[in-house]
Design a protein around this motif. Structure first.
Motif, mmCIF file in Angstrom:
data_model
loop_
_atom_site.group_PDB
_atom_site.id
_atom_site.type_symbol
_atom_site.label_atom_id
_atom_site.label_comp_id
_atom_site.label_asym_id
_atom_site.label_seq_id
_atom_site.Cartn_x
_atom_site.Cartn_y
_atom_site.Cartn_z
ATOM 1 N N ASN A 89 -20.395 -8.943 -22.688
ATOM 2 C CA ASN A 89 -21.400 -8.458 -23.722
ATOM 3 C C ASN A 89 -20.505 -8.755 -25.187
ATOM 4 N N ALA A 90 -21.090 -8.253 -26.058
ATOM 5 C CA ALA A 90 -20.669 -8.216 -27.403
ATOM 6 C C ALA A 90 -19.152 -7.847 -27.534
ATOM 7 N N VAL A 91 -18.795 -6.727 -26.763
ATOM 8 C CA VAL A 91 -17.578 -6.382 -26.794
ATOM 9 C C VAL A 91 -16.365 -7.213 -26.166
ATOM 10 N N SER A 92 -16.828 -7.912 -25.092
ATOM 11 C CA SER A 92 -16.145 -8.855 -24.709
ATOM 12 C C SER A 92 -15.597 -10.130 -25.579
ATOM 13 N N TRP A 93 -16.642 -10.544 -26.242
ATOM 14 C CA TRP A 93 -16.480 -11.641 -27.124
ATOM 15 C C TRP A 93 -15.466 -11.158 -28.350
ATOM 16 N N ASN A 94 -16.052 -9.986 -28.935
ATOM 17 C CA ASN A 94 -15.018 -9.264 -29.912
ATOM 18 C C ASN A 94 -13.741 -9.138 -29.522
ATOM 19 N N SER A 95 -13.512 -8.828 -28.466
ATOM 20 C CA SER A 95 -12.102 -8.501 -27.961
ATOM 21 C C SER A 95 -11.331 -9.903 -27.951
ATOM 22 N N LEU A 96 -11.906 -10.847 -27.537
ATOM 23 C CA LEU A 96 -11.228 -12.084 -27.356
ATOM 24 C C LEU A 96 -10.850 -12.835 -28.837
ATOM 25 N N MET A 105 -3.778 -16.892 -34.034
ATOM 26 C CA MET A 105 -4.550 -18.194 -33.221
ATOM 27 C C MET A 105 -5.701 -18.474 -34.050
ATOM 28 N N GLU A 106 -5.736 -18.314 -35.098
ATOM 29 C CA GLU A 106 -7.064 -18.503 -35.963
ATOM 30 C C GLU A 106 -7.960 -19.612 -35.445
ATOM 31 N N HIS A 107 -7.291 -20.843 -35.374
ATOM 32 C CA HIS A 107 -8.311 -21.673 -34.732
ATOM 33 C C HIS A 107 -9.067 -21.530 -33.603
ATOM 34 N N LEU A 108 -8.341 -20.714 -32.519
ATOM 35 C CA LEU A 108 -8.915 -20.439 -31.475
ATOM 36 C C LEU A 108 -9.968 -19.407 -31.571
ATOM 37 N N ALA A 109 -9.586 -18.414 -32.586
ATOM 38 C CA ALA A 109 -10.608 -17.259 -32.979
ATOM 39 C C ALA A 109 -11.979 -18.003 -33.432
ATOM 40 N N LEU A 110 -11.930 -19.094 -34.048
ATOM 41 C CA LEU A 110 -13.045 -19.904 -34.833
ATOM 42 C C LEU A 110 -13.875 -20.467 -33.745
ATOM 43 N N GLU A 111 -13.046 -21.173 -32.894
ATOM 44 C CA GLU A 111 -13.639 -21.832 -31.768
ATOM 45 C C GLU A 111 -14.417 -20.830 -30.834
ATOM 46 N N SER A 112 -14.029 -19.690 -30.607
ATOM 47 C CA SER A 112 -14.525 -18.845 -29.702
ATOM 48 C C SER A 112 -15.961 -18.130 -30.064
ATOM 49 N N PHE A 113 -15.683 -17.721 -31.694
ATOM 50 C CA PHE A 113 -16.607 -17.349 -32.402
ATOM 51 C C PHE A 113 -17.994 -18.192 -32.300
ATOM 52 N N SER A 114 -17.625 -19.690 -32.457
ATOM 53 C CA SER A 114 -18.703 -20.739 -32.182
ATOM 54 C C SER A 114 -19.456 -20.736 -30.720
ATOM 55 N N TRP A 115 -18.342 -20.618 -29.797
ATOM 56 C CA TRP A 115 -18.661 -20.614 -28.452
ATOM 57 C C TRP A 115 -19.517 -19.484 -28.225
ATOM 58 N N MET A 116 -19.298 -18.123 -28.739
ATOM 59 C CA MET A 116 -20.118 -16.905 -28.505
ATOM 60 C C MET A 116 -21.394 -17.240 -29.138
ATOM 61 N N ARG A 126 -18.169 -6.663 -36.215
ATOM 62 C CA ARG A 126 -16.782 -6.648 -35.807
ATOM 63 C C ARG A 126 -16.231 -8.266 -35.540
ATOM 64 N N SER A 127 -17.485 -9.192 -35.042
ATOM 65 C CA SER A 127 -17.135 -10.411 -34.875
ATOM 66 C C SER A 127 -17.008 -11.158 -36.090
ATOM 67 N N LEU A 128 -18.049 -10.729 -37.136
ATOM 68 C CA LEU A 128 -18.110 -11.300 -38.534
ATOM 69 C C LEU A 128 -16.834 -11.152 -39.088
ATOM 70 N N LEU A 129 -16.216 -9.802 -39.000
ATOM 71 C CA LEU A 129 -14.993 -9.457 -39.596
ATOM 72 C C LEU A 129 -13.966 -10.442 -39.125
ATOM 73 N N ALA A 130 -13.914 -10.433 -37.867
ATOM 74 C CA ALA A 130 -12.758 -11.393 -37.145
ATOM 75 C C ALA A 130 -12.826 -12.847 -37.717
ATOM 76 N N ALA A 131 -13.968 -13.232 -37.761
ATOM 77 C CA ALA A 131 -13.949 -14.809 -38.256
ATOM 78 C C ALA A 131 -13.586 -14.961 -39.543
ATOM 79 N N ILE A 132 -14.079 -13.893 -40.392
ATOM 80 C CA ILE A 132 -13.598 -14.162 -41.931
ATOM 81 C C ILE A 132 -12.231 -13.640 -41.852
ATOM 82 N N LYS A 133 -11.685 -13.013 -41.300
ATOM 83 C CA LYS A 133 -10.177 -12.701 -41.265
ATOM 84 C C LYS A 133 -9.490 -14.166 -41.067
#
Length: 471
Positions: A89-96, A105-116, A126-133
């Motif tokens: 669910n959204a919590v799973s993706w946000n946690s990752l 590991m910012e590049h992997l964070a952005l890859e996971s955001f796109s994958w989500m 929360r996921s938008l905040l993580a991607a911007i950070k």
């Protein structure tokens, strides 16, 4: 320990199977969270493998595991759990995603955001905040590596897309944390106009968003706008905290640094004097808010007063600090060195080392400035330069430049040339320090030769700073 208590509880108070399952689940998740708080990776793995079937069949428990491993800095384990999850669910993706950001590991964070997104999940706050950070960290890394704020187009495009998604769901105005992160990103990219546009749309800015804006102006060298934003924050009824005071005091320091020349403005008042007046007013607010004991605030106050030329005030703040870190020591040493009190600066430098505080590169620069002002060749060479080599920071470009300048000022051009030749990535300041050293000795031949060699190697000239053959 918690699982053992559970077994004792079960013996003393037998309950039904469903209630027992819920109790075991509750205690297991609680134990995992305790592992996250203590950063105990081994204990987390032990609980994981003891309860693997129960944990992996429970979405909430699996999400907790991803988060726990991320907080224990084991993203390989976090990703392994995530990949094994039958449902997410959204919590799973946000946690990752947040885990990747928190672990650098910012590049992997952005890859996971796109994958989500490609998996059909819409990002929430929360996921938008993580991607911007993640984008902000990558932008800051570019600035740190080469001194410029030219972020690569891929990061800018990604951030723009994230901003558009935030705007579409009004997160850029109604979620103060997402909006503040956007302000921070644009500030780190040197785009303060866009940062201000985002800030002005925030429905209810808080001290975090105000401080982010003030920091952005200060970091971009616009102290006046930083001070103006601080004033607006106070007028809005938002109370400053320690971070806000650090940001606005930095702005005062920046303005004072620009006003070191005896330029006059605003009715003939010296720029540094005006900055000092503002700094004193902010200091009074610091005391009203009982923030003066904060070590970062106190160190920034010392730096502000030294940059404004008020060494007595700087020393007063310094002496009241319960303990001193390298930042406060360095600010005080540099203040005395740059204000013509080299002997006091070196005395403080020696005291700092005696008290067990390790200097940083800026501290060595301050000590070299003091030695140069006193023409203390032996002290600079046998004490400061020796400590620089022992600390292994002689390759730091600012330290190397200061060494060249120090030796040139003291007339020891052989030592200056030796340091100069050891610098692999020379800047225009390195060349200028060498040219100025030869100029001090009246060695016109080497002035010309070094100048043309600098031009041949493609270095530019800093107007009003670098020496030239015509000087």
């Amino acid at each position: 320990m918690r699982l053992r208590r559970l077994k004792i509880f079960q013996i003393l108070f037998p309950i039904g199977d469903d209630a027992q399952e819920s109790l075991e689940r509750f205690i297991t998740i609680g134990a995992l969270r305790a592992c996250a708080s203590s950063r105990d990776l081994d204990a987390a793995k032990h609980i994981h493998w003891q309860q693997i079937d129960r944990l992996m069949d429970d979405l909430h428990a699996s999400n907790t595991l991803v988060s726990v491993y991320a907080k224990c800095k084991s993203m390989a384990d976090a990703r392994s759990v995530f990949d094994a999850m039958a449902n997410r669910n959204a919590v799973s993706w946000n946690s990752l995603i947040a885990g990747y950001v928190d672990n650098g590991m910012e590049h992997l964070a952005l890859e996971s955001f796109s994958w989500m997104r490609s998996s059909g999940f819409e990002p929430d706050g929360r996921s938008l905040l993580a991607a911007i950070k993640a984008c902000s960290s990558l932008a800051a890394a570019v600035e740190e590596d080469d001194g410029r704020k030219e972020v690569c187009p891929e990061i800018m495009n990604f951030a723009s897309a994230v901003h558009s998604q935030a705007r579409a769901r009004r997160f850029d105005s109604e979620d103060v944390f997402v909006a503040s992160a956007l302000v921070d990103f644009y500030a780190k990219c040197g785009r303060m106009a866009q940062a201000r546009q985002v800030f002005d749309k925030i429905t209810h800015p808080n001290v975090v968003s105000w401080t982010t804006l003030i920091n952005g102006y200060a970091d971009s060298g616009d102290g006046e706008l930083a001070l103006e934003a601080f004033g607006r924050m106070l007028l809005s009824g938002c109370q400053a905290d320690s971070r806000a005071f650090v940001a606005v005091l930095m702005a005062c320091s920046i303005l004072a640094t620009k006003g070191r020349a005896p330029a006059k403005q605003n009715g003939g008042k010296n720029i540094k004097e005006k900055c000092l007046q503002r700094g004193v007013a902010i200091h009074s607010l610091v005391e009203e808010r009982h923030c003066g004991s904060d070590p970062f605030v106190a160190s920034t106050l010392v730096d502000m007063y030294t940059n404004c030329g008020s060494l007595d005030d700087a020393r007063n703040v310094f002496d009241k600090m319960p303990s001193h870190g390298v930042v406060s020591w360095t600010a005080l040493v540099m203040g005395y060195a740059e204000n013509g009190s080299g002997e006091i600066a070196l005395e403080l430098f020696s005291r700092m080392i005696f008290e067990g505080c390790d200097p940083n590169p800026r501290t060595y620069v301050a000590a070299l400035v003091a030695c140069g002002s006193l023409a203390a060749l032996q002290t600079g060479k046998q004490l400061v330069h020796a400590l620089v080599c022992k600390a292994g920071v002689e390759s730091e470009v600012y330290v190397a430049n200061s060494l060249v300048n120090f030796y040139g000022t003291c007339g020891s051009m052989g030592d200056a040339e030796q340091v100069f030749d050891s610098v692999k990535n020379k800047t225009v300041f390195t060349w200028s320090a060498m040219i100025e050293g030869y100029s001090h000795q009246g060695d016109a031949r080497h002035v010309f030769a070094t100048f043309w060699k600098m031009k041949d190697e493609g270095q530019g000239i800093l107007p009003g700073n670098a020496a030239s053959p015509q000087d």
